[in-house]
Design a protein around this motif. Structure first.
Motif, PDB file in Angstrom:
ATOM      1  N   ASP A 201       0.879  -1.235  -0.139  1.00 35.42           N
ATOM      2  CA  ASP A 201      -0.138  -0.051   0.188  1.00 35.42           C
ATOM      3  C   ASP A 201       0.938   1.029  -0.177  1.00 35.42           C
ATOM      4  N   ASP A 202       1.360   1.597  -1.160  1.00 35.77           N
ATOM      5  CA  ASP A 202       2.230   2.780  -1.369  1.00 35.77           C
ATOM      6  C   ASP A 202       1.739   3.855  -2.131  1.00 35.77           C
ATOM      7  N   SER A 203       1.310   4.844  -0.983  1.00 34.14           N
ATOM      8  CA  SER A 203       0.732   6.132  -1.366  1.00 34.14           C
ATOM      9  C   SER A 203       1.532   7.168  -2.296  1.00 34.14           C
ATOM     10  N   PHE A 204       2.941   6.776  -2.560  1.00 34.35           N
ATOM     11  CA  PHE A 204       3.687   7.423  -3.390  1.00 34.35           C
ATOM     12  C   PHE A 204       3.355   7.158  -4.862  1.00 34.35           C
ATOM     13  N   SER A 205       3.330   5.957  -5.072  1.00 38.93           N
ATOM     14  CA  SER A 205       3.146   5.418  -6.410  1.00 38.93           C
ATOM     15  C   SER A 205       1.584   5.138  -6.828  1.00 38.93           C
ATOM     16  N   GLY A 206       0.873   4.869  -5.699  1.00 37.15           N
ATOM     17  CA  GLY A 206      -0.527   4.653  -5.899  1.00 37.15           C
ATOM     18  C   GLY A 206      -0.860   3.140  -5.851  1.00 37.15           C
ATOM     19  N   LEU A 207       0.451   2.309  -5.618  1.00 35.21           N
ATOM     20  CA  LEU A 207       0.145   0.699  -5.685  1.00 35.21           C
ATOM     21  C   LEU A 207      -0.379   0.148  -4.450  1.00 35.21           C
ATOM     22  N   ASP A 208      -1.482  -0.434  -4.743  1.00 30.04           N
ATOM     23  CA  ASP A 208      -2.406  -0.968  -3.564  1.00 30.04           C
ATOM     24  C   ASP A 208      -2.786  -2.408  -3.981  1.00 30.04           C
ATOM     25  N   GLY A 212       0.781 -12.115  -3.319  1.00 29.29           N
ATOM     26  CA  GLY A 212       0.429 -13.384  -4.141  1.00 29.29           C
ATOM     27  C   GLY A 212       0.082 -12.851  -5.648  1.00 29.29           C
ATOM     28  N   GLU A 213      -0.384 -13.857  -6.295  1.00 30.80           N
ATOM     29  CA  GLU A 213      -0.349 -13.757  -7.715  1.00 30.80           C
ATOM     30  C   GLU A 213      -1.872 -13.130  -7.956  1.00 30.80           C
ATOM     31  N   GLN A 214      -1.835 -12.241  -9.013  1.00 31.10           N
ATOM     32  CA  GLN A 214      -3.132 -11.291  -9.219  1.00 31.10           C
ATOM     33  C   GLN A 214      -2.965 -10.814 -10.600  1.00 31.10           C
ATOM     34  N   THR A 215      -3.853 -10.175 -11.264  1.00 31.43           N
ATOM     35  CA  THR A 215      -3.974  -9.604 -12.355  1.00 31.43           C
ATOM     36  C   THR A 215      -4.033  -8.170 -12.188  1.00 31.43           C
ATOM     37  N   VAL A 216      -3.060  -7.278 -12.931  1.00 28.48           N
ATOM     38  CA  VAL A 216      -3.156  -5.916 -12.807  1.00 28.48           C
ATOM     39  C   VAL A 216      -3.522  -5.014 -14.228  1.00 28.48           C
ATOM     40  N   ARG A 217      -3.807  -4.150 -14.222  1.00 24.08           N
ATOM     41  CA  ARG A 217      -4.169  -3.200 -15.304  1.00 24.08           C
ATOM     42  C   ARG A 217      -4.301  -2.060 -15.020  1.00 24.08           C
ATOM     43  N   GLY A 218      -4.349  -0.896 -16.106  1.00 23.18           N
ATOM     44  CA  GLY A 218      -4.442   0.261 -16.054  1.00 23.18           C
ATOM     45  C   GLY A 218      -3.351   1.036 -14.991  1.00 23.18           C
ATOM     46  N   ASP A 219      -3.713   1.843 -14.064  1.00 17.73           N
ATOM     47  CA  ASP A 219      -2.856   2.549 -13.428  1.00 17.73           C
ATOM     48  C   ASP A 219      -2.164   1.633 -12.377  1.00 17.73           C
ATOM     49  N   GLN A 220      -2.779   0.582 -12.043  1.00 19.79           N
ATOM     50  CA  GLN A 220      -1.935  -0.266 -11.112  1.00 19.79           C
ATOM     51  C   GLN A 220      -0.817  -1.000 -11.804  1.00 19.79           C
ATOM     52  N   TYR A 224       2.744  -0.797 -10.853  1.00 18.60           N
ATOM     53  CA  TYR A 224       3.881  -1.934 -10.453  1.00 18.60           C
ATOM     54  C   TYR A 224       5.379  -1.742 -10.980  1.00 18.60           C
ATOM     55  N   VAL A 225       5.296  -1.221 -12.144  1.00 20.91           N
ATOM     56  CA  VAL A 225       6.570  -1.282 -12.881  1.00 20.91           C
ATOM     57  C   VAL A 225       7.402  -0.173 -12.601  1.00 20.91           C
ATOM     58  N   ARG A 226       6.802   1.042 -12.023  1.00 22.07           N
ATOM     59  CA  ARG A 226       7.368   2.277 -11.520  1.00 22.07           C
ATOM     60  C   ARG A 226       7.819   2.382 -10.358  1.00 22.07           C
ATOM     61  N   ALA A 227       7.035   1.807  -9.331  1.00 24.58           N
ATOM     62  CA  ALA A 227       7.188   2.018  -7.944  1.00 24.58           C
ATOM     63  C   ALA A 227       8.549   1.718  -7.498  1.00 24.58           C
ATOM     64  N   ARG A 228       9.052   2.697  -6.639  1.00 25.51           N
ATOM     65  CA  ARG A 228      10.443   2.598  -6.060  1.00 25.51           C
ATOM     66  C   ARG A 228      10.426   2.475  -4.475  1.00 25.51           C
ATOM     67  N   LYS A 229       9.146   2.847  -3.820  1.00 25.43           N
ATOM     68  CA  LYS A 229       9.181   2.755  -2.438  1.00 25.43           C
ATOM     69  C   LYS A 229       8.597   1.594  -1.824  1.00 25.43           C
ATOM     70  N   ILE A 230       8.767   0.474  -2.452  1.00 27.01           N
ATOM     71  CA  ILE A 230       8.220  -1.056  -2.060  1.00 27.01           C
ATOM     72  C   ILE A 230       9.471  -1.731  -1.899  1.00 27.01           C
ATOM     73  N   GLY A 231       9.390  -2.781  -1.141  1.00 28.01           N
ATOM     74  CA  GLY A 231      10.524  -3.676  -1.125  1.00 28.01           C
ATOM     75  C   GLY A 231      11.651  -3.054  -0.378  1.00 28.01           C
TER      76      GLY A 231
END
Length: 491
Positions: A201-208, A212-220, A224-231
Motif C-alpha cells: 500500500d504505497d501512497s507515493f506510487s498509488g500501488l495498492d 500473491g498472484e493477481q492480474t493488474v491493469r491500468g494505473d495499477q 507496479y513497474v514504476r514504484a520504488r518505495k516498495i521492497g
C-alpha cells in the motif's frame, strides 16, 4: 542508423511467442511485428501512421565500430519515458522540463538469431557522460553524471552517445515507449499477471495490492513497474519487477491465444504503435516485421534478462557504479559471445578402451629429478607442486620464477628423458610436451590456469596428497543474475 536485417535471410515462423518477446522489453514493440503476418493493407497503413519517426543520426558522434564477428547482430535501445500528450520526443535538445528516461533496456539479438539478451541499465548508475551535441549546436558538459540524466539534458541522441561511450556497443536502432501507451497495451491484453511476496500500500506510487498472484491493469500496472518505495526501495528491485512483468506479458499473450483472436490482436497492435517513437529505420510495421521474422525460430528459453552488475557508489549509497563484471557483460555483447559464465561445459573425456590400455610406466619417480618453474601461475603454485611431487618420490632440483608466461602446464624434456617424461605427465595429464635440445632435468613450467598435481600410478609411499583449493581471486567478477523469459513470475 544501419539497415534492419543486415542482409540476413529470414527464417520460417515456428515460434511466434519468441518474436513477441524480443521486440524490445515492452510488448508495445513486440506485438506490433506480428501484423505483417495477419493484418490487411489498410490496417498496416493505419498502424504505420501511429508510429513516430525521429532521426538522431546527425547528433551521434565518435561511434564505436562493430566487432567483425558481430556485424549481423542487432542492438536496439529501448527507452521508457514520460511524455505529455502530443509532446514530441526530444532528439537532442536542451530540455527545460524534468523529463527522464525512466527505463533503459538494451536488446541484443545474436547474429545467428539463436538468442536474445535484454540488458537493463539502472537509471541511478554513475557513468562518465560524453559532451553530447545538441540540435542548436551547443553541447552538454562531459563528466560524471547519473545515467538517466543523459536523456534529460540531451534527449535520445545523448542517451545513445552515452551508452556507446560507456559500453563500446554500437546501437543499431532505438525505440521510445511512453507510459500512457504502455497502459493501453496492458489493458488491450486484458491485464497482466504479477506476483507480490507481500501486500503493498504505497501512497507515493498509488500501488495498492494484496500479496500473491493477481492480474493488474491500468494505473495499477503502471504503478507496479514504476514504484520504488516498495521492497528495498532500490532501482534494482524495480528492474527485477519490470523484467518479471515483461515475461508475464508474453505468457499472457500466449495463454489467451492472442494471435488467434483478430479483434484482440488489432486492439493490442493499435495501442502498441500509438506508444512508439523510433529511428526511421524501424518506423513502419514492415520494418518491425522484418526483425520479427528473423527471430521466429527463437525459443523463449533463449531470451534472457540481465541487469548491469553494480555496487553502491562510495559517495552516495543511493547511487550505484558498474562493477568489473559489467566489462565482461559488455564485451560479450560487443563480440556477440555467450554471457559470462553461460558457456556450456566441455564434454567429458571418453574413457580409454580396454583394448587400448596405455603402456606401463618404466621409470619410477625415485629416478626422476625435475625443476619446477612459476611461469605465470598464481603465487605459491610452484612451491605447492614441488611438495606434491616430493610426496610421491620425485626429486625437485630447483624452484624458479620464469621469464616467459605459459598457459596451463608445459613439460620441457631434454634428450634421453622421454620415458621419464611419461611418468611426469601422469602428474600433469594435460601438459604440453616440448623437446629441449640440451639439459639433463625435466622442466615443469606452471602457467595461468595450471592444475594441481595428480597422483601418479607408480608413486612411492602412501602419504596422501594435500586437498588443495584455489584462493579467492580478488579481481574475480561475480556471476551474472540471469532470468529466462519462461521463468515463473513468482521467481
Amino acid at each position: 542508423m544501419s539497415t534492419i536485417a543486415r542482409g540476413r535471410h529470414v527464417r520460417d515462423p515456428r515460434h511466434p511467442v519468441a518474436s513477441l518477446l524480443v521486440r524490445g522489453a515492452l510488448t508495445a514493440v513486440a506485438v506490433v511485428v506480428v501484423v505483417s503476418l495477419s493484418a490487411a493493407a489498410v490496417l498496416v497503413r493505419q498502424l504505420d501512421g501511429n508510429i513516430v519517426a525521429a532521426d538522431v543520426e546527425a547528433l551521434l558522434e565518435d561511434r564505436p565500430t562493430p566487432e567483425p564477428e558481430a556485424t549481423e547482430a542487432l542492438n536496439i535501445l529501448v527507452l521508457g519515458a514520460d511524455r505529455a500528450e502530443g509532446e514530441a520526443v526530444d532528439l537532442g535538445s536542451s530540455v527545460e522540463q524534468s523529463r527522464r528516461a525512466d527505463t533503459t533496456i538494451l536488446v541484443h539479438l545474436a547474429a545467428d538469431r539463436d538468442s536474445a539478451t535484454l540488458v537493463s541499465i539502472p537509471r541511478d548508475s554513475m557513468v562518465q557522460g560524453p559532451a553530447c551535441l545538441l540540435e542548436d549546436g551547443t553541447r552538454t558538459d562531459a563528466g560524471l553524471i547519473q545515467f538517466n540524466a543523459a536523456f534529460e539534458h540531451g534527449g535520445v541522441a545523448c542517451t545513445i552517445n552515452t551508452v556507446e561511450e560507456t559500453t563500446g556497443v554500437f546501437i543499431d536502432h532505438y525505440v521510445v515507449v511512453d507510459y500512457d501507451g504502455f497502459l493501453d497495451i496492458v489493458d488491450a491484453l486484458g491485464g497482466v499477471r504479477v506476483c507480490l511476496p507481500e501486500a503493498v500500500d504505497d501512497s507515493f506510487s498509488g500501488l495498492d495490492l494484496p500479496a500473491g498472484e493477481q492480474t493488474v491493469r491500468g494505473d495499477q500496472a503502471l504503478a507496479y513497474v514504476r514504484a520504488r518505495k516498495i521492497g528495498d526501495g532500490s532501482d534494482l528491485g524495480r528492474i527485477e519487477r519490470q523484467q518479471a512483468f515483461i515475461a508475464s506479458m508474453v505468457q499472457q499473450a500466449t495463454s489467451t491465444g492472442l494471435l488467434a483472436r483478430p479483434n484482440r490482436l488489432i486492439s493490442v497492435l493499435d495501442a502498441g504503435t500509438r506508444s512508439l517513437t523510433t529511428d526511421p529505420g524501424l518506423a513502419s510495421v514492415t520494418a518491425l516485421a522484418s526483425v520479427a521474422r528473423s527471430v521466429q525460430a527463437l525459443p523463449a528459453d533463449r531470451v534472457r534478462f540481465v541487469t548491469v552488475p553494480t555496487e553502491p557508489w562510495p559517495q552516495d549509497e543511493n547511487r550505484v557504479v558498474w562493477t568489473p563484471a559489467a566489462d565482461e557483460l559488455w564485451a560479450s555483447i560487443r563480440e556477440d559471445a555467450p554471457l559470462p559464465g553461460s558457456e556450456p561445459s566441455a564434454p567429458p573425456s571418453p574413457e580409454p578402451s580396454p583394448t587400448q590400455a596405455p603402456d606401463p610406466l618404466t621409470v619410477s619417480p625415485a629416478e626422476i629429478t625435475v625443476d619446477v618453474v612459476n611461469a605465470g601461475a598464481r603465487g605459491g603454485a610452484a612451491g605447492d607442486a614441488a611438495t606434491d611431487l616430493r610426496i610421491q618420490g620425485f626429486t625437485v632440483g630447483a624452484i624458479l620464477n620464469g621469464d616467459e608466461e605459459v598457459d596451463g602446464v608445459r613439460l620441457v624434456v631434454p634428450p634421453g628423458q622421454e620415458e621419464a617424461a611419461r611418468t611426469v605427465l601422469e602428474a600433469f595429464p594435460d601438459a604440453e610436451l616440448v623437446a629441449a635440445t640440451d639439459g639433463e632435468r625435466i622442466r615443469v613450467e606452471l602457467g595461468s590456469g595450471a592444475p594441481f598435481v595428480q597422483e601418479v600410478p607408480n608413486r612411492l609411499g602412501d602419504e596422501p596428497l594435500p586437498q588443495r583449493t584455489l584462493p579467492p581471486d580478488p579481481g574475480a567478477s561475480p556471476s551474472l543474475s540471469v532470468r529466462a523469459a519462461t521463468d515463473d513470475i513468482c521467481a
